[in-house]
Design a protein around this motif. Sequence first.
Motif, mmCIF file in Angstrom:
data_model
loop_
_atom_site.group_PDB
_atom_site.id
_atom_site.type_symbol
_atom_site.label_atom_id
_atom_site.label_comp_id
_atom_site.label_asym_id
_atom_site.label_seq_id
_atom_site.Cartn_x
_atom_site.Cartn_y
_atom_site.Cartn_z
ATOM 1 N N MET A 246 82.892 43.409 34.146
ATOM 2 C CA MET A 246 82.201 42.904 35.168
ATOM 3 C C MET A 246 81.413 41.502 34.704
ATOM 4 S SD MET A 246 80.983 46.190 37.396
ATOM 5 C CE MET A 246 80.291 46.985 36.326
ATOM 6 N N GLY A 247 80.995 41.667 33.621
ATOM 7 C CA GLY A 247 80.416 40.421 32.834
ATOM 8 C C GLY A 247 81.205 39.331 32.249
ATOM 9 N N GLY B 283 71.856 42.375 35.078
ATOM 10 C CA GLY B 283 73.519 42.075 34.767
ATOM 11 C C GLY B 283 73.976 42.763 35.956
ATOM 12 N N VAL B 284 75.506 42.286 36.392
ATOM 13 C CA VAL B 284 76.058 42.907 37.383
ATOM 14 C C VAL B 284 75.878 44.306 37.668
ATOM 15 C CG1 VAL B 284 78.654 42.930 38.461
ATOM 16 C CG2 VAL B 284 77.943 40.988 36.979
ATOM 17 N N CYS B 285 75.825 44.897 36.703
ATOM 18 C CA CYS B 285 75.859 46.494 36.710
ATOM 19 C C CYS B 285 74.448 46.903 37.159
ATOM 20 C CB CYS B 285 76.141 47.366 35.447
ATOM 21 S SG CYS B 285 75.108 47.063 34.221
ATOM 22 N N CYS C 118 74.907 39.973 27.781
ATOM 23 C CA CYS C 118 75.859 41.344 27.510
ATOM 24 C C CYS C 118 77.201 41.070 27.659
ATOM 25 C CB CYS C 118 75.056 42.439 28.198
ATOM 26 S SG CYS C 118 76.128 44.002 28.418
ATOM 27 N N ARG D 43 70.796 48.172 24.419
ATOM 28 C CA ARG D 43 72.047 48.499 23.837
ATOM 29 C C ARG D 43 72.595 47.685 22.802
ATOM 30 N NH1 ARG D 43 74.453 49.119 29.944
ATOM 31 N NH2 ARG D 43 74.262 46.647 29.730
ATOM 32 N N MET E 48 78.953 50.997 29.272
ATOM 33 C CA MET E 48 78.572 50.820 30.555
ATOM 34 C C MET E 48 78.069 52.378 31.247
ATOM 35 S SD MET E 48 77.565 50.325 33.924
ATOM 36 C CE MET E 48 78.862 50.741 34.986
ATOM 37 N N ILE F 195 79.542 43.783 27.126
ATOM 38 C CA ILE F 195 80.179 45.135 26.994
ATOM 39 C C ILE F 195 81.271 45.401 28.075
ATOM 40 C CG2 ILE F 195 78.369 45.699 25.369
ATOM 41 C CD1 ILE F 195 77.491 47.645 27.264
ATOM 42 N N CYS F 196 81.181 44.835 29.306
ATOM 43 C CA CYS F 196 82.350 45.374 30.115
ATOM 44 C C CYS F 196 82.936 44.025 30.924
ATOM 45 C CB CYS F 196 81.703 46.233 31.339
ATOM 46 S SG CYS F 196 81.060 45.449 32.546
ATOM 47 N N CYS G 106 77.217 38.940 31.141
ATOM 48 C CA CYS G 106 76.113 38.577 31.967
ATOM 49 C C CYS G 106 74.873 38.143 30.891
ATOM 50 C CB CYS G 106 75.440 40.071 32.374
ATOM 51 S SG CYS G 106 76.862 40.757 33.474
HETATM 52 FE FE1 SF4 Z 1 76.637 44.242 30.596
HETATM 53 FE FE2 SF4 Z 1 76.282 45.466 32.823
HETATM 54 FE FE3 SF4 Z 1 77.052 42.890 32.859
HETATM 55 FE FE4 SF4 Z 1 78.829 44.580 32.113
HETATM 56 S S1 SF4 Z 1 77.858 44.372 33.983
HETATM 57 S S2 SF4 Z 1 78.600 42.898 30.997
HETATM 58 S S3 SF4 Z 1 77.667 46.321 31.008
HETATM 59 S S4 SF4 Z 1 75.342 43.888 31.772
#
Ligand code: SF4
Length: 645
Positions: A58-59, A73-75, A53, A85, A203, A55-56, A61
Amino acid sequence: MTTFSGNGFKRNSINADTQAMLEVARKRGIETVWDRLAKQEPQCGYCNLGTSCRICAMGPCRVDPFGDGPQKGVCGADADIIVARNLGRMIAAGASAHSDHGRDILETLYHVGEGKTDIYTVTDSAKLKRLAAEYGIQADGKDDKTIAKELAWEMMEDYGMRRAKLPMANRAPKVRQEIWDKTGVYPRGIDRENVEMLHRTHMGVDNDWVNILLHAVRTSLSDGWGGSMLATELSDTLFGTPSPRMSQVNLGALKPDYVNIILHGHNPMLSEVIVAASQDTELLALAKKLGAKGINLAGVCCTGNEVLMRKGIPMAGNHLMQELVIMTGAVEVMVVDYQCIMPAVTETAKCFHTKVISTFDKAKFPGAEHISFDPARALQIGKDIVRKAVENFANRVPDRVFIPVEPVPMMTGFSIEAILGALGGTPQPLIDAIVNGQIRGAVGIVGCNNPKIKQDLGHTELTKRLIENDILVVVTGCTAVADGKAGLMVPEAADKAGPGLRAVCKALGIPPVLHLGSCVDNTRILVLAAALANTLGVDISALPLAGAAPEWYSEKAVSIGTYVVGSGIFTVLGIAPPIFGSPNIVKLLTEGLEGVFGATFAVEPDPNRAAVLIRRHIEKKRLGLNLPAIQPDEITMPEGELALA
Ligand code: SF4
Ligand code: XCC
């Protein structure tokens, strides 16, 4: 002129033209899609499973569902959320591509209504009036231009947010519509469903993977019963509803002594005017003056399918041929609109005299000349492009021209109107043939080429297994080109069908494999399925039908597969979609959907095995309708070597 046998390339493609051109590529040091795939290997395992992933910020991931690596993932998103998704976004991208193509045709219809175009007009006035009636527009006493303007204005609302339901979805059987209502997936507005998919998969919005996937079905239905259906219906209205005709297919569609123009992409607006411009007497005279015998057009991908269906323009090849067609050294201009056009084509063109001309402001290609398409000046733009091709004939290097094969004949033009016409105006004769078992059922084989599968093997083997077993095959997109090249789309190919299907084809003078058009024209399959279901008074899911995409690559194909399943038709994919990192989602898509939509997906790369899955499914549906049937478990899996191994 040197010739190339292509003997070293049998693992890449079943086709002699592809094999020969791959040898040209190797001898001349030109890179192809197969070389680039090899350089990518091994491809990312996380991405293949769908569990990466980005899409944000924080990744990015990656979750590792089957190992000791991170499970979230981080979220905090787990494999189910990430796979859902990603799949939802694939479907939104595919549905958007089809629907935005529909939007361009719709705008052109509006221009026709306003009289703001130099060539387009209403060609199928009867279809225009049928559509007007469907949209509640009073057509009596109005001329076509007025109806076109009012219809276009009304259809623009299909893209918006004022509708509770898309009007054309009302073509589906009532029971099917009740399923959509009950599950909350009845498509409302085309743009709305696509934008909502993007919103939900930001996210921290929709984190219920089932809920995401239900909306993915809704998004795909807004393509199948919305954007794509509108594209098909309006292309027919503007350019004519296809009727059966003969044409030709494979690289032999190029002519050595002619100015050759390749039409590549998906939108028929420009290709239609190039057909007109190529008949311009002044341009023909110029071509002759420069030593050419005339101007020859040939298609690649679905723009090719559009003009093949309506004008009988021959088809040079499907998706994996787009670079190779240039390597014939016989192409003056490749004119592209959008979708499935590899950025690589301009690189290939640099090795030859070929000019690549891009035409849509939303689809520019570095290395291409851009001529901005404008419906108001369409014919003039078409003539400008044809003139460039004619002038470029002077730059051709005759010694480098190599067209390796003779073209193969194929029959095309099977719109639903044409099929019903051939049957005497109603689907009843087809239903009778299915009921008495002469035809066991019907299967739509659709979609792309993918260099991960030997080119056209998946399409043609599956097609052969099905017609041998008296299953009528309808094809669109790159499958049509594959089956055409294999000689399966001429009336004589009835000899390759089982006795029941053969008799029906011979009586009607049609092939056992019918060309329904481009990828947006998969909606013709929905319309035919709905007509059969409505005539019988059952849901689509009760019918002995199936879908298959043996060699798909594109996000559009994921949208198509999903709306086909969402419409109640079992669908087999030959390439695994990126979902296997979530066992929950695999189970839902391959089993759970049965209880919701009356249809599921299956994944089976081997076409002979895929044929068994489809035949069992068709016989099961026949049993359900109390029709004479073979017990599904009597249809056995082929043993030993897989066809693809
Ligand atoms: Fe994807 Fe969540 Fe990682 Fe962002 S933090 S890239 S939304 S898995
Ligand atoms: Fe493209 Fe439509 Fe796929 Fe072929 S089949 S590779 S989508 S051209 Ni549509």
